[in-house]
Design an enzyme around this catalytic site. Structure first.
Site, PDB file in Angstrom:
ATOM      1  N   ASP A 119       0.949  -1.202  -0.138  1.00  0.00           N
ATOM      2  CA  ASP A 119       0.169   0.026  -0.043  1.00  0.00           C
ATOM      3  C   ASP A 119       1.019   1.172   0.055  1.00  0.00           C
ATOM      4  OD1 ASP A 119       0.980   0.028   2.771  1.00  0.00           O
ATOM      5  OD2 ASP A 119      -0.984  -0.337   3.661  1.00  0.00           O
ATOM      6  N   SER A 153      -0.626 -10.088  -1.766  1.00  0.00           N
ATOM      7  CA  SER A 153      -1.784  -9.780  -1.009  1.00  0.00           C
ATOM      8  C   SER A 153      -1.955 -10.777   0.224  1.00  0.00           C
ATOM      9  CB  SER A 153      -2.996  -9.676  -2.020  1.00  0.00           C
ATOM     10  OG  SER A 153      -2.927  -8.631  -2.974  1.00  0.00           O
ATOM     11  N   SER A 335      -6.330 -12.614   3.797  1.00  0.00           N
ATOM     12  CA  SER A 335      -5.581 -11.749   2.789  1.00  0.00           C
ATOM     13  C   SER A 335      -5.320 -10.249   3.552  1.00  0.00           C
ATOM     14  CB  SER A 335      -6.523 -11.620   1.572  1.00  0.00           C
ATOM     15  OG  SER A 335      -7.553 -11.021   1.585  1.00  0.00           O
ATOM     16  N   TYR A 336      -4.569  -9.489   2.969  1.00  0.00           N
ATOM     17  CA  TYR A 336      -4.262  -8.237   3.312  1.00  0.00           C
ATOM     18  C   TYR A 336      -5.479  -7.223   3.806  1.00  0.00           C
ATOM     19  CZ  TYR A 336      -1.450  -3.962   3.556  1.00  0.00           C
ATOM     20  OH  TYR A 336      -0.950  -2.704   4.158  1.00  0.00           O
ATOM     21  N   PRO A 337      -5.474  -6.728   4.800  1.00  0.00           N
ATOM     22  CA  PRO A 337      -6.573  -6.337   5.503  1.00  0.00           C
ATOM     23  C   PRO A 337      -6.845  -4.722   4.832  1.00  0.00           C
ATOM     24  CG  PRO A 337      -5.049  -6.171   7.309  1.00  0.00           C
ATOM     25  CD  PRO A 337      -4.643  -6.924   5.849  1.00  0.00           C
TER      26      PRO A 337
END
Length: 862
Positions: A119, A153, A335-337
């Site tokens: 991110d 991810s 997975s990526y939150p």
């Protein structure tokens, strides 16, 4: 063989990724900072054999701050913070020595692969890592590429191996957008916060907040809560009337009908309708319609929706929910939150994720049916181009995750299964009746296919009484018709879930920062969290927002921050210039700040109504050294002393109790000393209110008590009560707490180490003599004859706390692990670590009592 350094964002992630890439065949060791480990293995990199070193950072390596003097609230005009004040990048956590650690591990490496979170913050940390590591890495040969970025991810074998086989480059533009946000928030937030904190805390005593902070995102967030509060306060309930009719299709059953006019606000008109309908004896069926309706399955889960549900249904605050989600991610369960996307990419393995859940007793049946009958393609949502929606990546049990971890994981899994389930279908029957000239309706729903509501039962269609079978023209006897008097009700306070929705709608904060802003307004005592996780503004929060509205509504409205967020997104996309956006935004807020300062009287008028002036709050405690009148102790945060005669306010140490110290006075300024204590188990020390705020000597800083004062002759100073260098920290000195008897102790004047000694001693004094072995000051101890632990019934002994064998069993350390040589076990000569510069500066100088501050300074620098 090339050496490849790989860096993840957290130690647990580094371990998981290294385990996957090395297939479990790796060696691990602790790094020099103790917080991060290094996992090493041999493998192939871009077709060549290579030695891999996988390690991590702990979040941001660097943080933005003003340079030295601009961090002083007293010496700098807040207006200077907008442009004049230079900033610098400092280590985010100096104790971790992260830059040194990265350089030690990066020295001699040929390539670097960045495994930071995918991110904008992760991209920013990429460049912080590169700034630290590139100078010590081997120089590339020619145009050889040495910097790689892994995009992933989830922490699954497939995703990690796929990321390793498709390495990209870090995104400079996304990193710059984070730099811009950091600088804007720092400059704008600090300028407004410093000005309003100093202005209002200097005037009012019961604000009950140690910091009256302003934030470009935090303040509009508070604005939403106060806006709802104002609607509740200004709400005037209105009386209205409703006609309610009941018909009896069969003898034992009754059916309640809803009036088509819904309600009327005039009593006489309502009475007229009642009189008209009462003349009718039967209700006539005018029409019967049946429609098949669909309740759509949910869109795939993104961060904002997860936080909303966590707050509304699971009772978890956004900050807490985010921390749990991050933990589940690093452990490989989800997975990526942090994602804004609600649309699965075409190549996403939905069946693979679903198969993982086939053995869980809670939803195994539903999953097996879906796998055998075929899954439904999830609804088309919004693709923000960041990460796939939040998805369970492996099976888990309640025993594995426990408590809140399981509850959040269960919701994420149920939501995912629902996205690939069928829609819920039901048959809606509407029967329209006429009673005289008035129309009434009743509606019934019958589920024909439950679809996703089997796995998300809280979304199911409520069971209703089944409607009677009837046709147009049928007549039913009327059971009763009555007039109900009701009142309109005010809206309730905002829930966290509603606030998150408003923040997302108006573009305040990002999916990552929304929980932080909500947490901040709670921490600052601007709102309190009531039952049902509703946010009720405090007096302070209400007055602040009303004040901003009065002076400059744009400071609290979401419009200006929303526009700034759009500009920051353009920087991330490479469509806007970083320097221009920064300069333009700061210029707008600088003008707003000057106008705010000039118009502060408007907010002050509101403050006067809600809060008490300093002179009217607090209770008399100690005498002022200037006017010799009593100063008032204000207990509300931040606790402080105020002299109403001199109109001076003196800040005090926080998070402890303050009381008068034996009416003793400071030899420098004649102020009565006060004693700060963190409780019977913690430490305590006296301090002079004036010296605490205006350091008397060059080597002292603001906020130092008598235990750090270098006055050469004062009986409370470090010079007279310091014993030896702290056993834990580098710069601290263990100082005798002369108020602690009969449970005597000495405490470090820098860290939280407390050493208990000589319990039940009658007197403990610090001697002017020092130990030959470790240079610590000797201590004279007097015991009562009945309780003396000294050999041979002696009552007095003088010796070194660290080296004297007689004292050895009478010393006990609290709050920290003992590292002093004397406590390492084993016999023989105990050599102390030495106190360095810890004790008296140059011994006892002028024995005469100094008359004033200048005399003391002269005595000190003879």
């Amino acid at each position: 063989m090339r050496t490849v350094l790989m860096v993840a964002e957290k130690p647990s992630l580094a371990q998981s990724i290294a385990k996957i890439l090395s297939r479990g065949n790796m060696s691990s060791r602790k790094g020099l900072n103790g917080a991060c480990s290094v996992h090493e293995y041999t493998g192939s990199f871009l077709g060549q054999s290579a030695h891999f070193k996988m390690t991590s950072v702990c979040g941001h390596v660097m943080t933005l701050d003003f340079i030295g003097k601009y961090n002083s609230w007293d010496k700098v005009d807040p207006a200077e913070l907008f442009s004049k004040a230079p900033t610098e990048k400092k280590e985010a956590n100096p104790k971790l020595t992260m830059v040194k650690f990265l350089q030690v591990e990066g020295r001699g490496c040929d390539c670097i692969v960045l495994w930071l979170d995918c991110d904008k913050e992760g991209e920013n940390i990429c460049f912080e890592v590169l700034d630290a590591v590139l100078p010590v890495m081997n120089k590339p040969r020619g145009s050889e590429r040495t910097i790689y970025r892994a995009k992933f991810s989830s922490i699954t074998d497939t995703d990690i191996c796929n990321a390793m086989n498709h390495l990209g480059e870090p995104n400079r533009n996304e990193a710059l957008s984070v730099d811009a946000r950091q600088e804007l928030d720092l400059r704008i937030g600090c300028a407004f916060t410093r000005f309003q904190t100093k202005y209002f805390q200097g005037k009012y005593g019961n604000l009950d907040s140690s910091l009256i902070s302003f934030g470009p995102c935090q303040t509009p967030t508070l604005g939403f809560c106060v806006e709802r509060h104002d609607k509740i306060q200004s709400f005037k309930p209105e009386t209205y009337w409703v006609l309610q009719a009941k018909v009896n299709p069969e003898k034992e059953s009754s059916l309640t009908l809803d009036w088509d006019r819904v309600r009327v606000f005039d009593r006489e008109v309502a009475q007229m309708f009642l009189n008209i309908t009462k003349t009718a004896k039967e209700a006539k069926v005018e029409s019967v319609s049946k429609k098949e309706k669909v309740k759509q399955r949910p869109l795939a889960l993104n961060t904002v929706e997860m936080l909303r549900v966590a707050s509304a249904a699971l009772g978890m605050g956004p900050q807490h929910a985010m921390q749990i989600a991050e933990r589940l991610y690093t452990q490989g369960y989800i997975s990526y939150p942090r994602t804004e996307t609600t649309h699965y990419p075409e190549n996403f393995d939905l069946k693979g994720c679903l198969r993982q859940q086939a053995n869980n007793p809670y939803w195994a049946e539903t999953v097996k049916v879906l796998l055998s009958e075929g899954i439904n393609r999830p609804r088309k949502g919004h693709d923000a181009g960041d990460h796939p929606p939040i998805t369970p990546m492996r099976a888990a049990t309640e025993a594995e995750l426990g408590g809140d971890g399981w509850r959040l994981y269960e919701y994420i899994t149920r939501h995912f299964i629902a996205t690939v389930s069928a829609d819920c279908k039901y048959l809606q029957t509407t029967i329209s009746f006429s009673i005289g000239p008035e129309r009434f309706t009743c509606v019934g729903k019958v589920v024909t296919s439950p679809g996703f509501t089997e796995i998300m039962p809280w979304h199911s269609i409520p069971l209703e009484e089944s409607l009677p079978h009837c046709e147009k023209g049928d007549l039913f006897p009327i059971g009763e018709i009555k007039l109900l008097e009701k009142q309109t009700s005010p809206p309730d306070y905002l829930t966290e879930a509603e606030l998150i929705t408003l923040m997302e709608k108006h573009g305040i904060g990002t999916d990552a920062s929304i929980p932080v802003h909500i947490n901040n307004i709670c921490q600052r005592n601007y709102v309190t969290v009531e039952s049902g996780r509703r946010l009720k503004p405090t007096n302070l929060g209400i007055v602040l927002v009303h004040g901003y509205y009065k002076i400059d509504a744009e400071l609290v409205l979401p419009t200006i921050r929303s526009a700034v967020e759009k500009q920051l997104n353009l920087i991330a996309l490479g469509k806007a210039n970083y320097h221009q956006v920064l300069e333009h935004t700061l210029d707008i807020f600088k003008r707003k700040f000057h106008y705010f300062v000039d118009s502060i009287a408007g907010m002050d008028e509101l403050m006067e109504v809600s809060f008490s002036p300093l002179a009217a709050t607090g209770k008399p405690l100690s005498r002022c050294g200037k006017c010799h009148r009593f100063m008032k102790y204000i207990q509300a945060k931040p606790s402080r002393l105020h002299c109403s005669h001199c109109d001076d306010t003196y800040s005090l140490p926080q998070n402890g109790t303050i009381k008068l110290y034996k009416e003793l006075r400071c030899p420098l300024d004649d102020f009565e000393l006060v004693l700060w204590s963190s409780g019977s188990r913690g430490k305590s020390y006296p301090l002079c209110p004036y010296c605490y705020n205006h350091p008397p000597f060059r080597d002292m800083k603001k906020g130092m008590g008598c235990n750090e004062c270098t006055h050469p002759t004062c009986q409370h100073s470090l010079s007279m009560l310091g014993i030896g260098q702290c056993v834990e920290c580098e710069n601290g000195v263990l100082v005798l707490d002369s108020t602690s008897g009969p449970k005597w102790k000495m405490a470090c004047n820098k860290c939280n180490v407390v050493v208990h000694f000589f319990e039940n001693a009658h007197k403990v004094r610090v001697s002017p003599e020092t130990c030959d072995l470790c240079e610590a000051a000797l201590v004279d101890v007097d015991f009562n004859k009945a309780k003396s632990p000294l050999p041979g019934d002696e009552t007095q002994h003088s010796g070194c706390v660290f080296c004297d064998p007689v004292f050895q069993d009478l010393v006990e350390l609290k709050h920290a692990a003992m590292r002093h040589p004397m406590h390492r076990g084993g016999q023989g000569k105990r050599q102390g670590r030495g106190r360095g510069k810890g004790r008296r500066p140059g011994g006892r100088l002028n024995p005469k009592k100094p008359k004033d501050k200048m005399a003391a300074l002269a005595a000190y620098f003879v």
